[in-house]
Design a protein around this motif. Structure first.
Motif, PDB file in Angstrom:
ATOM      1  N   VAL A 126     -63.149   1.097 -69.572  1.00 25.63           N
ATOM      2  CA  VAL A 126     -62.092   0.101 -69.959  1.00 25.63           C
ATOM      3  C   VAL A 126     -62.557  -0.639 -68.026  1.00 25.63           C
ATOM      4  N   ASP A 127     -62.001  -2.012 -68.254  1.00 24.67           N
ATOM      5  CA  ASP A 127     -62.245  -2.632 -67.553  1.00 24.67           C
ATOM      6  C   ASP A 127     -61.000  -2.538 -66.506  1.00 24.67           C
ATOM      7  N   THR A 128     -59.728  -3.037 -66.940  1.00 28.84           N
ATOM      8  CA  THR A 128     -57.917  -1.786 -66.455  1.00 28.84           C
ATOM      9  C   THR A 128     -57.465  -0.369 -66.791  1.00 28.84           C
ATOM     10  N   ALA A 129     -58.847   0.662 -66.280  1.00 31.74           N
ATOM     11  CA  ALA A 129     -58.960   1.413 -66.345  1.00 31.74           C
ATOM     12  C   ALA A 129     -58.557   2.053 -64.374  1.00 31.74           C
ATOM     13  N   LYS A 130     -58.284   3.390 -64.484  1.00 30.66           N
ATOM     14  CA  LYS A 130     -57.528   3.163 -62.860  1.00 30.66           C
ATOM     15  C   LYS A 130     -58.134   4.621 -62.324  1.00 30.66           C
ATOM     16  N   PHE A 131     -58.807   5.099 -61.377  1.00 34.74           N
ATOM     17  CA  PHE A 131     -59.835   6.413 -61.189  1.00 34.74           C
ATOM     18  C   PHE A 131     -58.600   7.084 -59.482  1.00 34.74           C
ATOM     19  N   ALA A 132     -58.487   7.710 -59.377  1.00 35.78           N
ATOM     20  CA  ALA A 132     -58.000   9.036 -58.452  1.00 35.78           C
ATOM     21  C   ALA A 132     -57.955  10.410 -58.076  1.00 35.78           C
ATOM     22  N   LEU A 133     -58.527  10.482 -57.130  1.00 33.89           N
ATOM     23  CA  LEU A 133     -58.843  11.975 -56.711  1.00 33.89           C
ATOM     24  C   LEU A 133     -57.500  12.277 -55.966  1.00 33.89           C
ATOM     25  N   SER A 134     -55.882  12.617 -56.671  1.00 33.92           N
ATOM     26  CA  SER A 134     -55.063  12.146 -55.685  1.00 33.92           C
ATOM     27  C   SER A 134     -54.494  14.300 -54.841  1.00 33.92           C
ATOM     28  N   GLU A 135     -55.468  14.887 -55.391  1.00 30.97           N
ATOM     29  CA  GLU A 135     -54.569  16.258 -54.842  1.00 30.97           C
ATOM     30  C   GLU A 135     -54.095  16.332 -53.188  1.00 30.97           C
ATOM     31  N   VAL A 136     -54.857  15.699 -53.220  1.00 29.55           N
ATOM     32  CA  VAL A 136     -54.127  16.154 -51.170  1.00 29.55           C
ATOM     33  C   VAL A 136     -52.830  14.872 -50.750  1.00 29.55           C
ATOM     34  N   LYS A 137     -52.338  13.974 -51.848  1.00 24.68           N
ATOM     35  CA  LYS A 137     -50.781  14.080 -51.693  1.00 24.68           C
ATOM     36  C   LYS A 137     -49.690  15.215 -52.341  1.00 24.68           C
ATOM     37  N   LEU A 138     -50.693  16.324 -53.020  1.00 30.53           N
ATOM     38  CA  LEU A 138     -49.801  17.470 -53.060  1.00 30.53           C
ATOM     39  C   LEU A 138     -49.872  19.170 -51.921  1.00 30.53           C
ATOM     40  N   GLY A 139     -50.763  18.609 -51.285  1.00 34.48           N
ATOM     41  CA  GLY A 139     -50.985  19.689 -50.291  1.00 34.48           C
ATOM     42  C   GLY A 139     -52.684  20.480 -50.877  1.00 34.48           C
ATOM     43  N   LEU A 140     -53.031  20.077 -51.523  1.00 33.96           N
ATOM     44  CA  LEU A 140     -54.282  20.570 -52.520  1.00 33.96           C
ATOM     45  C   LEU A 140     -55.827  19.931 -52.610  1.00 33.96           C
ATOM     46  N   VAL A 141     -56.363  20.889 -52.886  1.00 31.59           N
ATOM     47  CA  VAL A 141     -58.001  19.922 -52.940  1.00 31.59           C
ATOM     48  C   VAL A 141     -59.048  20.071 -54.719  1.00 31.59           C
TER      49      VAL A 141
END
Length: 264
Positions: A126-141
């Protein structure tokens, strides 16, 4: 069905819905186990022509469940490795599922949710979807999902998103090949139905072979993936119990600022 999934068969199409809208369909060990088992069961059904994966409610999948992360933050390195290997087995089961798969991305896909999208043959958002690979914000990968995300968007884009944790919208996801089509919410089912109609016109055995051919030519086999998964599971386990991972997870769970963002 279980409290984590809804599974239905319509004609020759299987549909799996992640059914935890109250937690934005976030992963935990229960959901991972149930979804892996369901994929294994459906993979043995030779009458199926396609599989559709989607989420209930406003999100596709928000990645890891906070309570699950809290439990794993307190677990040993060996327990974390075993836990990560179970997630890796899920991604492998979806990526190498024998019949064509469609990700019906009804909303946000974060972390492992991006992995699910990348593992599917066709992704419509859908055109409102968001995507993120946010692991580094937690100190992870994003270790376990990395082979599938890189296969989908390429190493160059993956390097950018892995290190920046930038939240991107559906049109950027389309530009970098994470998804194949972007549609308005009221057109999502129509777009999925169109893809299913196209799939129905192909010869089923030829489609199965064509899918495996594409994976094989890209250097992806279940055996090779299993070896990579073992190494990646060890990596994420080591980072989860490390000082930075522990600090990042604690800050996230306690809604505090992680130490690397604090002023000197």
């Amino acid at each position: 069905m279980s409290g984590s999934l809804q599974v239905s068969i319509e004609g020759r199409t299987a549909r799996i819905t992640l059914d935890r809208p109250q937690t934005h369909n976030a992963f935990d060990d229960k959901l991972i186990g149930e979804l892996t088992a369901e994929l294994d069961r459906l993979a043995r059904d030779s009458s199926l022509r396609a599989l559709v994966l989607t989420g209930a409610g406003a999100s596709f999948s928000a990645g890891a469940n906070a309570n699950w992360m809290k439990r794993m933050a307190a677990a040993s390195e060996a327990e974390n490795k075993a836990d990560s290997e179970r997630l890796a087995a899920l991604m492998r089961a979806l990526n190498f599922f024998p019949t064509p798969t469609i990700a019906r991305v009804n909303g946000a896909a974060i972390g492992g949710g991006v992995g699910l999208v990348a593992c599917c043959d066709i992704a419509i958002a859908v055109d409102t979807a968001k995507f993120a690979l946010s692991e580094v914000k937690l100190g992870l990968v994003p270790a376990v999902i990395s082979p599938y995300v890189i296969a989908a968007i390429g190493a160059r884009q993956a390097r950018r998103l892995f290190v920046s944790a930038e939240v991107i919208d559906a049109h950027e996801a389309l530009r970098i090949d994470l998804v194949h089509r972007v549609v308005a919410a009221d057109k999502l089912d129509e777009a999925v139905a169109r893809e299913l109609d196209l799939l129905a016109k192909g010869a089923p055995n030829a489609q199965r072979e064509a899918k495996q051919l594409a994976l094989r030519m890209a250097g992806a086999t279940p055996e090779h993936a299993a070896l990579i998964d073992e190494n990646n599971a060890a990596l994420i386990a080591r980072l989860r119990i490390g000082a930075e991972g522990q600090a990042g997870l604690s800050a996230f769970l306690d809604k505090q600022t992680p130490p690397w963002l604090k002023q000197e």
